[in-house]
Design a protein around this motif. Structure first.
Motif, short mmCIF file in Angstrom:
data_model
loop_
_atom_site.label_atom_id
_atom_site.label_comp_id
_atom_site.label_asym_id
_atom_site.label_seq_id
_atom_site.Cartn_x
_atom_site.Cartn_y
_atom_site.Cartn_z
N HIS A 31 -1.40 40.15 13.35
CA HIS A 31 -2.08 39.68 12.14
C HIS A 31 -3.59 39.90 12.26
O HIS A 31 -4.24 40.30 11.29
N ARG A 32 -4.14 39.65 13.44
CA ARG A 32 -5.59 39.89 13.63
C ARG A 32 -5.92 41.36 13.47
O ARG A 32 -6.94 41.72 12.88
N ALA A 33 -5.09 42.23 14.01
CA ALA A 33 -5.32 43.68 13.88
C ALA A 33 -5.23 44.09 12.40
O ALA A 33 -6.03 44.92 11.94
N ASP A 34 -4.29 43.52 11.67
CA ASP A 34 -4.17 43.82 10.24
C ASP A 34 -5.41 43.35 9.49
O ASP A 34 -5.87 44.01 8.56
N ALA A 35 -5.94 42.20 9.87
CA ALA A 35 -7.13 41.67 9.21
C ALA A 35 -8.33 42.59 9.44
O ALA A 35 -9.13 42.83 8.52
N VAL A 36 -8.46 43.12 10.64
CA VAL A 36 -9.55 44.05 10.93
C VAL A 36 -9.38 45.33 10.12
O VAL A 36 -10.35 45.85 9.56
N ALA A 37 -8.16 45.82 10.04
CA ALA A 37 -7.91 47.03 9.25
C ALA A 37 -8.21 46.78 7.78
O ALA A 37 -8.79 47.65 7.10
N MET A 38 -7.82 45.63 7.28
CA MET A 38 -8.08 45.32 5.87
C MET A 38 -9.58 45.22 5.60
O MET A 38 -10.05 45.61 4.53
N ALA A 39 -10.34 44.71 6.56
CA ALA A 39 -11.79 44.63 6.39
C ALA A 39 -12.39 46.03 6.30
O ALA A 39 -13.28 46.27 5.47
#
Length: 77
Positions: A31-39
């Motif tokens: 989830h953290r990796a997805d959040a960074v990608a979304m940013a």
């Protein structure tokens, strides 16, 4: 016999808890990796919008120039 069943149940509960903790940890990391990608995607989208607005301004300027040339050509006829 009852002691063995209790021991097996305790071991299964401990193993289940450890398994659930490990799964939750890796889900959190994903989830953290997805959040960074979304940013980064959000930043890319903002840059695209800024470039699109710049192009829109350039097209408006070009449209004004073309209208000026058209009116000049019509006045020559």
């Amino acid at each position: 016999m009852t002691g063995a069943v209790i021991a097996i149940a305790v071991v299964l509960i401990v193993v289940g808890g450890i398994t659930a903790s490990v799964v939750a940890y890796f889900r959190l990391q994903r989830h953290r990796a997805d959040a960074v990608a979304m940013a980064s995607y959000r930043k890319l989208a903002e840059e695209a919008v800024a470039q699109q607005e710049s192009l829109r301004g350039q097209l408006a300027e070009l449209d004004a120039r073309v209208k000026g040339v058209e009116s000049l050509l019509r006045s020559v006829d």
